[in-house]
Structures are given as structure tokens and as C-alpha cells.
Scaffold this active site. Sequence first.
Site, PDB file in Angstrom:
ATOM      1  N   PHE A  11      12.324  -4.888  22.305  1.00 26.12           N
ATOM      2  CA  PHE A  11      13.664  -4.310  22.509  1.00 26.12           C
ATOM      3  C   PHE A  11      14.239  -3.055  21.734  1.00 26.12           C
ATOM      4  CE2 PHE A  11      18.410  -5.589  22.286  1.00 26.12           C
ATOM      5  CZ  PHE A  11      18.816  -5.018  23.483  1.00 26.12           C
ATOM      6  N   GLY A  15      22.443   2.020  13.591  1.00 22.43           N
ATOM      7  CA  GLY A  15      21.851   0.669  13.579  1.00 22.43           C
ATOM      8  C   GLY A  15      23.051  -0.425  13.988  1.00 22.43           C
ATOM      9  N   ILE A  51      11.755  -1.045  15.519  1.00 20.45           N
ATOM     10  CA  ILE A  51      11.440  -1.814  16.745  1.00 20.45           C
ATOM     11  C   ILE A  51      10.422  -2.857  16.468  1.00 20.45           C
ATOM     12  CG2 ILE A  51      11.032  -1.524  19.280  1.00 20.45           C
ATOM     13  CD1 ILE A  51      13.679  -0.181  18.191  1.00 20.45           C
ATOM     14  N   ARG A  94      21.462 -14.139  19.214  1.00 16.97           N
ATOM     15  CA  ARG A  94      21.795 -14.353  17.651  1.00 16.97           C
ATOM     16  C   ARG A  94      21.886 -15.714  17.357  1.00 16.97           C
ATOM     17  NH1 ARG A  94      26.503  -9.683  17.954  1.00 16.97           N
ATOM     18  NH2 ARG A  94      25.061  -8.042  17.184  1.00 16.97           N
ATOM     19  N   GLN A 131      20.711 -35.921 -12.096  1.00 14.44           N
ATOM     20  CA  GLN A 131      21.601 -35.816 -11.368  1.00 14.44           C
ATOM     21  C   GLN A 131      22.015 -34.345 -10.743  1.00 14.44           C
ATOM     22  OE1 GLN A 131      25.273 -37.367 -12.689  1.00 14.44           O
ATOM     23  NE2 GLN A 131      24.924 -39.216 -12.168  1.00 14.44           N
ATOM     24  N   GLN A 150      14.004 -22.125  -7.059  1.00 13.61           N
ATOM     25  CA  GLN A 150      14.387 -22.475  -8.486  1.00 13.61           C
ATOM     26  C   GLN A 150      13.835 -23.598  -8.962  1.00 13.61           C
ATOM     27  OE1 GLN A 150      15.929 -20.034 -10.031  1.00 13.61           O
ATOM     28  NE2 GLN A 150      16.449 -20.942 -11.909  1.00 13.61           N
ATOM     29  N   GLU A 185      19.529  -8.046  14.306  1.00  9.40           N
ATOM     30  CA  GLU A 185      20.125  -8.604  15.383  1.00  9.40           C
ATOM     31  C   GLU A 185      21.674  -8.705  14.853  1.00  9.40           C
ATOM     32  OE1 GLU A 185      18.766 -11.531  18.236  1.00  9.40           O
ATOM     33  OE2 GLU A 185      16.780 -11.084  17.264  1.00  9.40           O
ATOM     34  N   SER A 214      25.040  -9.321   8.674  1.00 10.09           N
ATOM     35  CA  SER A 214      26.102 -10.410   8.334  1.00 10.09           C
ATOM     36  C   SER A 214      27.648  -9.853   8.349  1.00 10.09           C
ATOM     37  CB  SER A 214      25.982 -10.994   7.017  1.00 10.09           C
ATOM     38  OG  SER A 214      24.756 -11.869   7.033  1.00 10.09           O
TER      39      SER A 214
HETATM   40  N1  COS Z   1      29.389  -9.445  25.836  1.00  4.45           N
HETATM   41  C1  COS Z   1      29.816  -8.532  26.846  1.00  4.45           C
HETATM   42  N2  COS Z   1      30.531  -7.790  26.476  1.00  4.45           N
HETATM   43  C2  COS Z   1      30.662  -7.161  25.540  1.00  4.45           C
HETATM   44  C3  COS Z   1      30.437  -7.890  24.035  1.00  4.45           C
HETATM   45  C4  COS Z   1      29.403  -9.076  24.570  1.00  4.45           C
HETATM   46  N3  COS Z   1      29.189  -9.807  23.471  1.00  4.45           N
HETATM   47  N4  COS Z   1      30.978  -7.396  23.274  1.00  4.45           N
HETATM   48  C5  COS Z   1      31.644  -6.334  23.551  1.00  4.45           C
HETATM   49  N5  COS Z   1      31.499  -6.309  24.968  1.00  4.45           N
HETATM   50  C6  COS Z   1      32.281  -5.309  25.733  1.00  4.45           C
HETATM   51  C7  COS Z   1      33.683  -5.269  25.268  1.00  4.45           C
HETATM   52  O1  COS Z   1      34.614  -6.150  26.133  1.00  4.45           O
HETATM   53  C8  COS Z   1      34.142  -3.810  25.695  1.00  4.45           C
HETATM   54  O2  COS Z   1      34.515  -3.703  26.954  1.00  4.45           O
HETATM   55  P1  COS Z   1      35.474  -2.622  27.786  1.00  4.45           P
HETATM   56  O3  COS Z   1      35.009  -1.402  27.498  1.00  4.45           O
HETATM   57  O4  COS Z   1      35.308  -2.695  29.201  1.00  4.45           O
HETATM   58  O5  COS Z   1      36.726  -3.163  26.941  1.00  4.45           O
HETATM   59  C9  COS Z   1      32.977  -3.056  25.271  1.00  4.45           C
HETATM   60  O6  COS Z   1      31.670  -3.791  25.281  1.00  4.45           O
HETATM   61  C10 COS Z   1      32.945  -2.185  24.173  1.00  4.45           C
HETATM   62  O7  COS Z   1      33.146  -3.247  23.174  1.00  4.45           O
HETATM   63  P2  COS Z   1      33.816  -2.837  21.469  1.00  4.45           P
HETATM   64  O8  COS Z   1      34.789  -2.130  21.577  1.00  4.45           O
HETATM   65  O9  COS Z   1      33.843  -4.447  20.985  1.00  4.45           O
HETATM   66  O10 COS Z   1      32.641  -2.101  21.189  1.00  4.45           O
HETATM   67  P3  COS Z   1      32.302  -1.844  19.498  1.00  4.45           P
HETATM   68  O11 COS Z   1      31.536  -0.440  19.514  1.00  4.45           O
HETATM   69  O12 COS Z   1      33.350  -1.769  18.567  1.00  4.45           O
HETATM   70  O13 COS Z   1      31.178  -2.826  19.040  1.00  4.45           O
HETATM   71  C11 COS Z   1      29.961  -3.996  17.289  1.00  4.45           C
HETATM   72  C12 COS Z   1      31.075  -2.967  17.837  1.00  4.45           C
HETATM   73  C13 COS Z   1      29.566  -4.192  15.926  1.00  4.45           C
HETATM   74  C14 COS Z   1      30.366  -5.404  17.776  1.00  4.45           C
HETATM   75  C15 COS Z   1      28.505  -3.850  18.195  1.00  4.45           C
HETATM   76  O14 COS Z   1      28.262  -2.348  17.845  1.00  4.45           O
HETATM   77  C16 COS Z   1      27.417  -4.565  17.570  1.00  4.45           C
HETATM   78  O15 COS Z   1      27.214  -5.767  17.900  1.00  4.45           O
HETATM   79  N6  COS Z   1      26.373  -3.984  16.740  1.00  4.45           N
HETATM   80  C17 COS Z   1      25.469  -4.779  15.963  1.00  4.45           C
HETATM   81  C18 COS Z   1      24.423  -4.223  16.853  1.00  4.45           C
HETATM   82  C19 COS Z   1      23.143  -5.067  16.538  1.00  4.45           C
HETATM   83  O16 COS Z   1      23.183  -6.326  16.559  1.00  4.45           O
HETATM   84  N7  COS Z   1      21.871  -4.414  16.396  1.00  4.45           N
HETATM   85  C20 COS Z   1      20.603  -4.938  15.946  1.00  4.45           C
HETATM   86  C21 COS Z   1      19.618  -4.642  16.867  1.00  4.45           C
HETATM   87  S1  COS Z   1      18.356  -5.703  16.482  1.00  4.45           S
HETATM   88  S2  COS Z   1      17.799  -6.108  18.203  1.00  4.45           S
END
Ligand code: COS
Length: 378
Positions: free
Chosen positions: A120, A128, A154, A238, A274, A332, A359, A362
Site C-alpha cells: 500500500f 506522513g 512502503i 487499524r 506482591q 524488566q 497506519e 498515536s
Molecule cells: N472514512 C471515510 N471518509 C473519511 C474518513 C474515514 N475514516 N475520514 C475522513 N473522511 C472524509 C471526511 O468525511 C471528509 O469528507 P468531506 O470532504 O466530504 O467532508 C474528508 O474525508 C476529509 O476528512 P478530514 O477533513 O477529516 O481530513 P484531514 O485531512 O483533516 O484528515 C487525518 C486528517 C489526520 C485524520 C488523516 O490525514 C489521517 O488519518 N492521517 C494518518 C494517515 C496514516 O494513517 N498514515 C499511515 C500510512 S501507513 S499505511
Amino acid sequence: MSDVTFLNWPFFEPRHRELAAVIEDWAAAHLPVDHSDVDAACRGLVAALGQKGLLQHTAGDALDVRSLCLTREILARHDGLADFAFAMQGLGMGAVSLFGSPEQRQWLDRTRAGTAIAGFALTEPGSGSDVAQTATVAEAVQGGYRLTGEKTYISNGGIADVYVIIARTGEAPGARGLSAFLLPADAPGLEVVERIDVMAPHPLAHLRLTDVTLPRSALIGRSGDGFKIAMSVLDVFRSTVGAAALGFARRALDEALARVARVRAGGGSLSEHQMVQGHIADMAVQIDAAALLIYRAAWTKDTGAARITREAAMAKLYATEAAQRVIDTALQLHGGDGVRRGFAVESLYREIRALRIYEGASDVQRIVIARSVLGASS
Ligand code: COS
């Protein structure tokens, strides 16, 4: 043998208990594998899991999150690399399982059989946690798209046969201008520019795309829906990261229990003290709390919820952070042996760390949870 009484919780059906028994038997007979060559180990694990039919739940029309979590938990308890190999088949093809066309879904037969390896490609050097900043561009050209950009950290990079990649198609700025594509690893212009070595090694790479041309049929779902597709995939997987952390934590508790029963101190076994009992109790409570959050999230999704964003974020946040504490306590209790190579707690200590980052780190989970809680109260 780890505590398996949780299998009697109402979250599970008889088929889950049967699956757990099959995975446990297979894992006890085949794991851990030799990790000295992680590419070969992962290829072998994917093939072996596929032959045994254990990858069936990683892809398909309905992803059963409880089955994914149970499998990850059990595999992680035996061997972190086996959990990784299993999980990536699911995460890598998650977008195709949830949104793929019939033609794209043909890949699922191969990833489930263990004859193709999936990845993915979401994270970039400049994005990130903030996926909306994705800079890789997919420009519409005659008959399809031309992709240019960089993807990093990746998993399965370098050994994958196929990736799902998120790139900017530009319908709107930010999150609304992204799309998901199916990208075969042999596409001309796709290169592995660096293999990344990490503290718990697994196949991991930095990829570069230079004018990679894909047909229109490579688009997964609708153009502009890439962010929502990525988030939907992460909602499912997740919870399963939490399950892997739970497997590591259960293994750490098992190791600690064996240790405190065996080692003598102050005229009795360590387990009679304990203060040691207090540590064991804290470990056990955290493990059960993590399991409750994970299987609550999984059950909620499996029984029809459209989204489990909040439940999955809570499960991943709590389970990974708790597993880190449980493993640290187990280490520990091992004294000097805890930091010595060859002891399970030493490798668990390295294995768990990345799960608090990948993914969704925290603090990203905290943001997701807080937005949901604040939104619900306003
Ligand atoms: N499922 C479906 N739709 C979703 C969603 C979900 N879980 N989360 C958000 N959306 C939708 C929202 O509803 C919004 O839709 P509209 O534009 O129609 O209103 C749109 O997507 C944008 O959502 P949001 O405004 O919450 O976006 P952000 O940019 O603020 O998101 C976070 C921020 C931090 C939540 C996001 O970037 C994230 O999860 N980052 C971590 C990424 C990650 O896990 N990377 C690791 C990769 S390893 S594989």
C-alpha cells in the site's frame, strides 16, 4: 499457553473459534521462521499461508474484521514477521477489496492464494500523518494517467508484485483531489530507490515513480475519492494493528509468567512477591482492555456499521500503547536477560515500537478520537 477465554465473549461466532484453533495449530507447527533474510522469509510465509488457505480472509467482498484481528493476534504471538506477511496482503489490497472493479479484483485471487505479494503506497517524504498533502501527481493523459512522485516507508516495497497507490488527480485542493490506483510492480518507471533497514526488520522501501503510465482501468473507485478510500481501508486495518500489538503483549505476559515462576528470590519464587504480582495484574488488565476495544471495533464493523473510525482509532491507540507498557514490564521482570538477543522479550521490545507509528501514529489516533467525541457533543 496464552489465555483464550476471550474467545467466549459474545463478539465471536463458532466460526471464529474454529479459525483461531486452525491458526494456532499452524502457527505452533511452523513459527517462528528464520529472519536472517527477511525478503525470503516473507515470500515463504506468504506462500505457506496461502497454500494453507489462511489468506482467504485478507481480501474479498466482505472483510471479516474479527477474523483478520484473530489471525493477526495469534500470528503475532508466535512470530512478528508472520503477522506482517499476513497483514500486508490485506492492507495492500484493501482498496481493491472495498472498491475494486471486477477486473481489478482478479488480483485478489492471487494475493489470497499467496502467489502475489501486495503493498500500500500512501506515505510520502513530505506527507506522513497529513495525507491531504499527498504530492505524487497522477496526470490524466490519453487513455489513462501518468504518475510522478515518491513514496516512502512502503511495506513490502521491493518484494511486492502489486501496489495500491494514492496520488493527486487535482479535482480539488487537499483531501478532495486524490485518487487510488492499482499499480503493478513491473510498471515501467517505477523504481525501488532505497531499501530501509529498521529495528524490527521487514521488507520496506522508498519508491520513485517517473512518468509511470497506467490505463484508465487502473483507477480504483471514483476519481477524487482517494482520500476516503485510503481512510476506509485504514478504518478496517487499524483495528488489526491493535490486534497484532495484543498478540505481542500476550506473548510478553506468557514469557513473564514463565520467568517469575522459575526464578527464585528471597526464599521463594518471584511470583510470590506482591510487587511482582502487582505488575502481573496490571499487564493482565491492560491486555483484556485492549482486547475489548479491538473486538468491539471489529464486531461493530462486521455487524454492519458503515464507519468505525472512532472505534478503530481507540483500539489502535490503546492496544499499541498498552502493549508497549506490558512488554517493557515483561522485559524488566527478566532482569539482564531482558535486553539480551535470543530472548523473546528483547525482540518483542523492538517489534512493538513501529506499531505506535504506522497506519496512523498515536497522536493521529488522538486527533481522530477527539474530533469524533467533540463532534458528538456539539
Ligand atoms: N472514512 C471515510 N471518509 C473519511 C474518513 C474515514 N475514516 N475520514 C475522513 N473522511 C472524509 C471526511 O468525511 C471528509 O469528507 P468531506 O470532504 O466530504 O467532508 C474528508 O474525508 C476529509 O476528512 P478530514 O477533513 O477529516 O481530513 P484531514 O485531512 O483533516 O484528515 C487525518 C486528517 C489526520 C485524520 C488523516 O490525514 C489521517 O488519518 N492521517 C494518518 C494517515 C496514516 O494513517 N498514515 C499511515 C500510512 S501507513 S499505511
